[in-house]
Design a protein around this motif. Structure first.
Motif, mmCIF file in Angstrom:
data_model
loop_
_atom_site.group_PDB
_atom_site.id
_atom_site.type_symbol
_atom_site.label_atom_id
_atom_site.label_comp_id
_atom_site.label_asym_id
_atom_site.label_seq_id
_atom_site.Cartn_x
_atom_site.Cartn_y
_atom_site.Cartn_z
ATOM 1 N N LEU A 97 -5.273 -19.820 -7.028
ATOM 2 C CA LEU A 97 -4.835 -20.120 -8.394
ATOM 3 C C LEU A 97 -5.530 -19.179 -9.370
ATOM 4 O O LEU A 97 -4.897 -18.567 -10.246
ATOM 5 C CB LEU A 97 -5.175 -21.573 -8.711
ATOM 6 C CG LEU A 97 -4.303 -22.330 -9.689
ATOM 7 C CD1 LEU A 97 -2.891 -22.335 -9.197
ATOM 8 C CD2 LEU A 97 -4.805 -23.741 -9.817
ATOM 9 N N THR A 98 -6.849 -19.016 -9.171
ATOM 10 C CA THR A 98 -7.599 -18.083 -9.999
ATOM 11 C C THR A 98 -7.090 -16.654 -9.806
ATOM 12 O O THR A 98 -6.926 -15.912 -10.776
ATOM 13 C CB THR A 98 -9.091 -18.159 -9.639
ATOM 14 O OG1 THR A 98 -9.481 -19.516 -9.652
ATOM 15 C CG2 THR A 98 -9.921 -17.381 -10.606
ATOM 16 N N GLY A 118 -0.408 -7.418 -16.912
ATOM 17 C CA GLY A 118 -0.112 -7.275 -18.336
ATOM 18 C C GLY A 118 -0.770 -6.050 -18.939
ATOM 19 O O GLY A 118 -0.132 -5.270 -19.648
ATOM 20 N N VAL A 119 -2.061 -5.856 -18.615
ATOM 21 C CA VAL A 119 -2.765 -4.689 -19.153
ATOM 22 C C VAL A 119 -2.141 -3.401 -18.619
ATOM 23 O O VAL A 119 -1.952 -2.425 -19.362
ATOM 24 C CB VAL A 119 -4.262 -4.774 -18.790
ATOM 25 C CG1 VAL A 119 -4.969 -3.494 -19.176
ATOM 26 C CG2 VAL A 119 -4.894 -5.939 -19.488
ATOM 27 N N ALA A 123 -3.041 -11.121 -15.507
ATOM 28 C CA ALA A 123 -3.753 -10.420 -16.575
ATOM 29 C C ALA A 123 -3.788 -8.923 -16.295
ATOM 30 O O ALA A 123 -3.524 -8.102 -17.184
ATOM 31 C CB ALA A 123 -5.167 -10.981 -16.694
ATOM 32 N N ILE A 127 3.430 1.397 -21.247
ATOM 33 C CA ILE A 127 4.204 1.548 -22.486
ATOM 34 C C ILE A 127 3.621 2.675 -23.332
ATOM 35 O O ILE A 127 4.350 3.525 -23.855
ATOM 36 C CB ILE A 127 4.216 0.216 -23.263
ATOM 37 C CG1 ILE A 127 5.092 -0.795 -22.540
ATOM 38 C CG2 ILE A 127 4.721 0.418 -24.685
ATOM 39 C CD1 ILE A 127 5.038 -2.159 -23.133
ATOM 40 N N ILE A 128 2.284 2.701 -23.436
ATOM 41 C CA ILE A 128 1.643 3.758 -24.236
ATOM 42 C C ILE A 128 1.878 5.128 -23.614
ATOM 43 O O ILE A 128 2.165 6.115 -24.303
ATOM 44 C CB ILE A 128 0.134 3.451 -24.365
ATOM 45 C CG1 ILE A 128 -0.067 2.384 -25.408
ATOM 46 C CG2 ILE A 128 -0.640 4.679 -24.745
ATOM 47 C CD1 ILE A 128 0.359 2.794 -26.781
ATOM 48 N N ALA A 165 1.041 -2.654 -20.439
ATOM 49 C CA ALA A 165 0.762 -2.155 -21.787
ATOM 50 C C ALA A 165 0.374 -0.680 -21.744
ATOM 51 O O ALA A 165 0.831 0.132 -22.566
ATOM 52 C CB ALA A 165 -0.352 -2.987 -22.422
ATOM 53 N N LEU A 166 -0.458 -0.319 -20.740
ATOM 54 C CA LEU A 166 -0.844 1.090 -20.595
ATOM 55 C C LEU A 166 0.374 1.952 -20.303
ATOM 56 O O LEU A 166 0.506 3.068 -20.835
ATOM 57 C CB LEU A 166 -1.878 1.230 -19.475
ATOM 58 C CG LEU A 166 -3.286 0.773 -19.822
ATOM 59 C CD1 LEU A 166 -4.144 0.798 -18.586
ATOM 60 C CD2 LEU A 166 -3.879 1.656 -20.879
ATOM 61 N N VAL A 185 -3.861 -15.897 -11.636
ATOM 62 C CA VAL A 185 -4.045 -15.729 -13.078
ATOM 63 C C VAL A 185 -4.638 -14.359 -13.379
ATOM 64 O O VAL A 185 -4.176 -13.644 -14.286
ATOM 65 C CB VAL A 185 -4.923 -16.869 -13.611
ATOM 66 C CG1 VAL A 185 -5.332 -16.593 -15.030
ATOM 67 C CG2 VAL A 185 -4.184 -18.172 -13.526
ATOM 68 N N ILE A 187 0.737 4.256 -2.703
ATOM 69 C CA ILE A 187 0.316 5.608 -2.330
ATOM 70 C C ILE A 187 1.457 6.602 -2.486
ATOM 71 O O ILE A 187 1.284 7.678 -3.052
ATOM 72 C CB ILE A 187 -0.204 5.611 -0.872
ATOM 73 C CG1 ILE A 187 -1.506 4.833 -0.785
ATOM 74 C CG2 ILE A 187 -0.442 7.031 -0.401
ATOM 75 C CD1 ILE A 187 -2.023 4.705 0.608
ATOM 76 N N LEU A 201 0.833 -1.205 0.000
ATOM 77 C CA LEU A 201 0.000 0.000 0.000
ATOM 78 C C LEU A 201 0.873 1.263 0.000
ATOM 79 O O LEU A 201 0.561 2.244 -0.680
ATOM 80 C CB LEU A 201 -0.911 -0.021 1.217
ATOM 81 C CG LEU A 201 -2.228 0.720 1.070
ATOM 82 C CD1 LEU A 201 -3.047 0.106 -0.024
ATOM 83 C CD2 LEU A 201 -2.982 0.672 2.372
ATOM 84 N N TYR A 202 1.997 1.194 0.758
ATOM 85 C CA TYR A 202 2.941 2.312 0.771
ATOM 86 C C TYR A 202 3.462 2.583 -0.631
ATOM 87 O O TYR A 202 3.514 3.734 -1.080
ATOM 88 C CB TYR A 202 4.094 1.991 1.729
ATOM 89 C CG TYR A 202 5.334 2.815 1.534
ATOM 90 C CD1 TYR A 202 5.414 4.099 2.037
ATOM 91 C CD2 TYR A 202 6.418 2.302 0.827
ATOM 92 C CE1 TYR A 202 6.548 4.857 1.840
ATOM 93 C CE2 TYR A 202 7.554 3.053 0.626
ATOM 94 C CZ TYR A 202 7.614 4.331 1.135
ATOM 95 O OH TYR A 202 8.728 5.074 0.927
ATOM 96 N N ARG A 243 5.328 6.194 -24.380
ATOM 97 C CA ARG A 243 5.495 6.535 -25.792
ATOM 98 C C ARG A 243 4.970 7.950 -26.076
ATOM 99 O O ARG A 243 5.552 8.687 -26.861
ATOM 100 C CB ARG A 243 4.712 5.517 -26.634
ATOM 101 C CG ARG A 243 5.480 4.988 -27.824
ATOM 102 C CD ARG A 243 4.612 4.016 -28.573
ATOM 103 N NE ARG A 243 5.052 2.645 -28.343
ATOM 104 C CZ ARG A 243 4.346 1.589 -28.766
ATOM 105 N NH1 ARG A 243 3.203 1.762 -29.387
ATOM 106 N NH2 ARG A 243 4.807 0.388 -28.544
ATOM 107 N N ASN A 244 3.886 8.314 -25.397
ATOM 108 C CA ASN A 244 3.277 9.610 -25.687
ATOM 109 C C ASN A 244 3.912 10.749 -24.908
ATOM 110 O O ASN A 244 4.001 11.863 -25.411
ATOM 111 C CB ASN A 244 1.781 9.558 -25.364
ATOM 112 C CG ASN A 244 1.003 8.905 -26.464
ATOM 113 O OD1 ASN A 244 1.488 8.782 -27.591
ATOM 114 N ND2 ASN A 244 -0.186 8.446 -26.153
#
Lengths: 104, 122
Positions: free
Chosen positions: B85-86, B96-97, B93, B103-104, B100-101, B89, B26, B22-23, B107-108
């Motif tokens: 386990l769920t 990963g998203v 995910a 990286i964008i 990706a954000l 996973v 924040i 949390l540190y 880039r900008n």
């Protein structure tokens, strides 16, 4: 401003430690989630799985049985989550470049 | 008193880990460090569930013929393991998203520092 955040974090930790004192001890066999029946009198799901997993699915690994047999649709939904995340990554990273607009 | 200590010390470490995560989320200005904090927080929650699953003198939830499964105390709780386990996973995910954000964003705006980013977005 920064010390308020530290104070909030310390208060959070203190609250969590206070709450953890009320939890049943680690590996306690008499904890509510390890008994055959919950305090409300309903049967405990985990113990049902241990008793019946091999009888129902003939797979020794109980975790596999719960994941793939008892909660198969849950796992299917989870795969949907992975698919969505992959699609989103693809759409974010490989979108076409804007040719005419000046980028910042 | 010693029973309380032995039964609860695992929770204290996990809650310390939760607070560290949390540190990071924040207080850190760098977005990648915020993400690392999020992952630490997730790991703390996963560890908490795995700790709760344990039982004294029990074995892993894989059935062997020598240990009867009619006694639930012989095998540790399989349900938290499955749920985590769920959660692992879904956490991957999410990570990963988020990457990706990032990286964008880099880039900008050519930065991942939060205060610089807010200035450049104006």
């Amino acid at each position: 401003m920064k010390w308020i955040n530290f104070l909030l974090l310390a208060a959070f930790l203190g609250l969590m430690l206070y709450a953890a004192a009320g939890l049943p001890g680690r590996a306690d066999l008499n904890a509510p989630f390890n008994r055959d029946f919950s305090p409300a009198g309903t049967p405990n799901a985990a113990n049902y799985y241990i008793h019946n997993a091999y009888k129902d699915a003939h797979t020794p690994n109980i975790v596999t049985v719960v994941l793939a047999d008892y909660r198969g649709y849950d796992t299917l939904g989870e795969e949907t989550v992975i698919l969505t995340a992959g699609l989103i990554c693809f759409l974010i990273l490989f979108r076409p470049e804007k040719k005419n607009h000046a980028t910042v | 008193m010693l029973d309380f200590l032995l039964g609860h010390y695992a929770y204290w470490f996990i809650l310390a880990l939760l607070t560290i995560g949390l540190y990071g989320m924040i207080m850190k200005r760098n977005l990648v460090k915020k993400l690392v904090g999020m992952t630490i927080l997730q790991s703390a929650i996963i560890l908490f569930w795995v700790v709760i699953a344990s039982k004294w003198n029990a074995t892993v939830p894989v059935i062997v013929p020598e240990i009867p499964c009619s006694q639930a105390a012989n095998y540790i709780n399989p349900l938290p393991h499955t749920l985590m386990l769920t959660a692992i996973v879904v956490g991957v995910a999410t990570l990963g998203v988020a990457l990706a954000l990032l990286i964008i964003i880099y880039r900008n705006y050519k930065t991942l520092e939060e205060n610089v980013l807010i200035d450049r977005m104006k």
